[in-house]
Design a protein around this motif. Structure first.
Motif, mmCIF file in Angstrom:
data_model
loop_
_atom_site.group_PDB
_atom_site.id
_atom_site.type_symbol
_atom_site.label_atom_id
_atom_site.label_comp_id
_atom_site.label_asym_id
_atom_site.label_seq_id
_atom_site.Cartn_x
_atom_site.Cartn_y
_atom_site.Cartn_z
ATOM 1 N N ALA A 134 0.844 -1.212 0.000
ATOM 2 C CA ALA A 134 0.000 0.000 0.000
ATOM 3 C C ALA A 134 0.873 1.254 0.000
ATOM 4 N N VAL A 135 1.949 1.238 0.786
ATOM 5 C CA VAL A 135 2.850 2.402 0.848
ATOM 6 C C VAL A 135 3.470 2.659 -0.529
ATOM 7 N N GLU A 136 3.956 1.592 -1.125
ATOM 8 C CA GLU A 136 4.657 1.761 -2.405
ATOM 9 C C GLU A 136 3.718 2.103 -3.558
ATOM 10 N N SER A 137 2.420 1.930 -3.332
ATOM 11 C CA SER A 137 1.487 2.300 -4.406
ATOM 12 C C SER A 137 0.686 3.551 -4.047
ATOM 13 N N LEU A 138 1.218 4.355 -3.130
ATOM 14 C CA LEU A 138 0.539 5.618 -2.795
ATOM 15 C C LEU A 138 0.503 6.508 -4.040
ATOM 16 N N PRO A 139 -0.639 7.158 -4.308
ATOM 17 C CA PRO A 139 -0.727 7.944 -5.548
ATOM 18 C C PRO A 139 0.162 9.188 -5.504
ATOM 19 N N PRO A 140 0.674 9.626 -6.672
ATOM 20 C CA PRO A 140 1.477 10.863 -6.691
ATOM 21 C C PRO A 140 0.599 12.073 -6.368
ATOM 22 N N LEU A 141 1.208 13.097 -5.806
ATOM 23 C CA LEU A 141 0.441 14.314 -5.492
ATOM 24 C C LEU A 141 0.184 15.102 -6.779
ATOM 25 N N ALA A 169 18.180 21.806 -21.238
ATOM 26 C CA ALA A 169 18.720 20.715 -20.411
ATOM 27 C C ALA A 169 18.187 20.848 -18.979
ATOM 28 N N PHE A 170 18.125 22.076 -18.475
ATOM 29 C CA PHE A 170 17.603 22.270 -17.117
ATOM 30 C C PHE A 170 16.101 21.978 -17.091
ATOM 31 N N GLU A 171 15.433 22.306 -18.173
ATOM 32 C CA GLU A 171 13.996 22.004 -18.265
ATOM 33 C C GLU A 171 13.768 20.492 -18.152
ATOM 34 N N MET A 172 14.663 19.718 -18.743
ATOM 35 C CA MET A 172 14.554 18.254 -18.658
ATOM 36 C C MET A 172 14.759 17.772 -17.225
ATOM 37 N N ILE A 173 15.676 18.433 -16.506
ATOM 38 C CA ILE A 173 15.896 18.075 -15.089
ATOM 39 C C ILE A 173 14.614 18.339 -14.301
ATOM 40 N N VAL A 174 14.005 19.503 -14.554
ATOM 41 C CA VAL A 174 12.765 19.859 -13.839
ATOM 42 C C VAL A 174 11.677 18.827 -14.138
ATOM 43 N N GLN A 175 11.531 18.507 -15.424
ATOM 44 C CA GLN A 175 10.509 17.520 -15.829
ATOM 45 C C GLN A 175 10.728 16.183 -15.125
ATOM 46 N N ARG A 176 11.976 15.796 -15.012
ATOM 47 C CA ARG A 176 12.318 14.484 -14.448
ATOM 48 C C ARG A 176 12.076 14.408 -12.941
ATOM 49 N N TYR A 177 12.353 15.504 -12.236
ATOM 50 C CA TYR A 177 12.349 15.429 -10.773
ATOM 51 C C TYR A 177 11.200 16.156 -10.075
ATOM 52 N N LYS A 178 10.360 16.858 -10.839
ATOM 53 C CA LYS A 178 9.307 17.631 -10.164
ATOM 54 C C LYS A 178 8.355 16.726 -9.382
ATOM 55 N N GLN A 179 7.948 15.608 -9.970
ATOM 56 C CA GLN A 179 6.982 14.741 -9.290
ATOM 57 C C GLN A 179 7.590 14.031 -8.068
ATOM 58 N N PRO A 180 8.766 13.391 -8.194
ATOM 59 C CA PRO A 180 9.348 12.769 -6.991
ATOM 60 C C PRO A 180 9.574 13.772 -5.863
ATOM 61 N N LEU A 181 9.984 15.003 -6.228
ATOM 62 C CA LEU A 181 10.215 16.017 -5.192
ATOM 63 C C LEU A 181 8.908 16.435 -4.526
ATOM 64 N N LEU A 182 7.870 16.640 -5.341
ATOM 65 C CA LEU A 182 6.579 17.049 -4.767
ATOM 66 C C LEU A 182 6.009 15.943 -3.877
ATOM 67 N N ASN A 183 6.165 14.691 -4.306
ATOM 68 C CA ASN A 183 5.666 13.569 -3.491
ATOM 69 C C ASN A 183 6.322 13.559 -2.112
#
Lengths: 192, 187
Positions: free
Chosen positions: A48-55, B18-32
């Motif tokens: 469940a943790v690993e499938s938490l939806p992205p924000l 190139a920086f735009e690609m970095i933003v695209q790649r990491y925006k979601q993991p960072l926001l999560n």
């Protein structure tokens, strides 16, 4: 083997144990229902943790970041920067010339004053002349308009009313056609 | 696909794309990660933006022998630590969590209730986990998120936090059992 500790279970789930320990755990799990339940429970939790939806991410987030990181310089700022650079360059040249020459500081002020006065005097003369020329042009235009109206007035007494209507209609139609043609050419990008 | 290190080099050479690609790649993991650390979406978006601005400003200090993602998340971590400090909560001291009895689960004794999670639907478990995560100390939550949401290895997390791998493993384990404990509490 004794029952599993939660830490062992997590390490087992992450496949972070040496082979012999992993085999021992698997052997124990076959015979221990309590440990199987515990493993299943933690496994479900981790799944469940690993499938938490992205924000939620705004669609224009990248553009927002790029605008902040690389702000666009406004044309006004470019103009101000250009003027400041030009002025600085002028001052630098002026200073260099001053340092190279034998002119004293007070002498420099006197000649600067003289130059400034010449500029003001010439500008005043130019403004007066410009004003005179403008008034002459206005006078000519006024007289020309009067002449046109007088000519048209005398023509209406000479030409019959039907012919007058025909001529006016023809002029209006021709003018509108010319205007429409020009507009079309402008839209299509043709040179007029 | 371009490697992070190539994108960094190209950015430093003046290539905006190139920086735009970095933003695209990491925006979601960072926001999560940031979103679950600060709890407010708008604030999390601002922080994520700030991370990229700081990253660009200090890109020249990045050394290619380190993994770019760990370097980026270190910047993000410092930003969230500042946030908690401004809130006057010393939530990021890992030493503190060591002595905090609330944050130390009795992890060598299996829980009597063996099926806290089993009885719920997966969507409900997710919702309960989100709430449970908010209740654990941010220092533990951060490590837990990096390991199980951002999928960093224990070694990478140890590099970000500059701590031994064993310590990180222990803290992540504490976080998991604490979350589980809070799941039980909500029964």
């Amino acid at each position: 083997m004794r029952c599993l500790s939660p830490s062992q279970i997590y390490l087992y789930l992450e496949d972070d144990l040496p082979t012999h320990e992993k085999e021992a755990i698997e052997k124990h799990l076959v015979s221990c229902e309590a440990c199987r339940d515990m493993l299943e429970d933690r496994s479900l939790m981790m799944h469940a943790v690993e499938s938490l939806p992205p924000l939620d991410m705004p669609a224009d987030f990248t553009q927002q970041v790029m605008a902040k990181v690389f702000p666009k310089v406004s044309p006004v700022r470019i103009w101000i920067a250009g003027l400041a650079t030009g002025f600085s360059l002028l001052m630098f040249i002026f200073l260099a010339v001053f340092l190279q020459s034998d002119i004293s500081f007070s002498g420099l002020f006197v000649s600067l004053n003289g130059a400034l006065w010449t500029v003001v005097r010439n500008l005043s003369v130019f403004t007066v002349k410009l004003f005179k020329v403008t008034s002459v042009i206005v006078e000519i235009l006024f007289q020309f308009t009067q002449f046109v109206f007088k000519t048209l007035g005398s023509l209406t007494t000479l030409i019959r009313p039907e012919v007058q209507i025909f001529l006016i209609t023809l002029t209006v139609v021709l003018s509108i056609s010319a205007l429409l043609l020009m507009r079309r050419k402008t839209w299509t990008g043709e040179k007029i | 696909m371009y490697e992070d290190k190539d994108l960094v080099k190209r950015t430093l050479d003046g290539e905006k794309e190139a920086f735009e690609m970095i933003v695209q790649r990491y925006k979601q993991p960072l926001l999560n990660y940031i979103g679950r650390m600060v709890g407010e979406r708008e604030l999390a978006l601002d922080f994520t933006q700030d991370v990229f601005i700081k990253t660009y400003a200090s890109l020249h200090t990045y050394r290619p022998q380190h993994k770019f993602s760990t370097w980026l998340f270190k910047i993000a971590s410092n930003l969230t630590i500042d946030y908690w400090r401004k809130k006057k909560i010393d939530a990021f001291s890992l030493d503190q969590t060591r002595d905090d009895s609330e944050s130390r689960p009795s992890y060598q004794v299996p829980s009597k209730d063996l099926s806290v999670v089993k009885r719920y639907e997966i969507s409900e478990i997710r919702e309960r986990i989100e709430h449970a995560m908010e209740k654990i100390p941010p220092a533990l939550r951060e490590l837990f998120l990096w390991r199980h949401l951002n999928e960093f290895s224990y070694e990478e997390i140890a590099e970000i936090k500059d701590l031994p791998v064993g310590t990180i493993k222990n803290k992540v384990f504490q976080a998991k059992e604490l979350i589980r404990k809070h799941l039980e509490e909500r029964e």
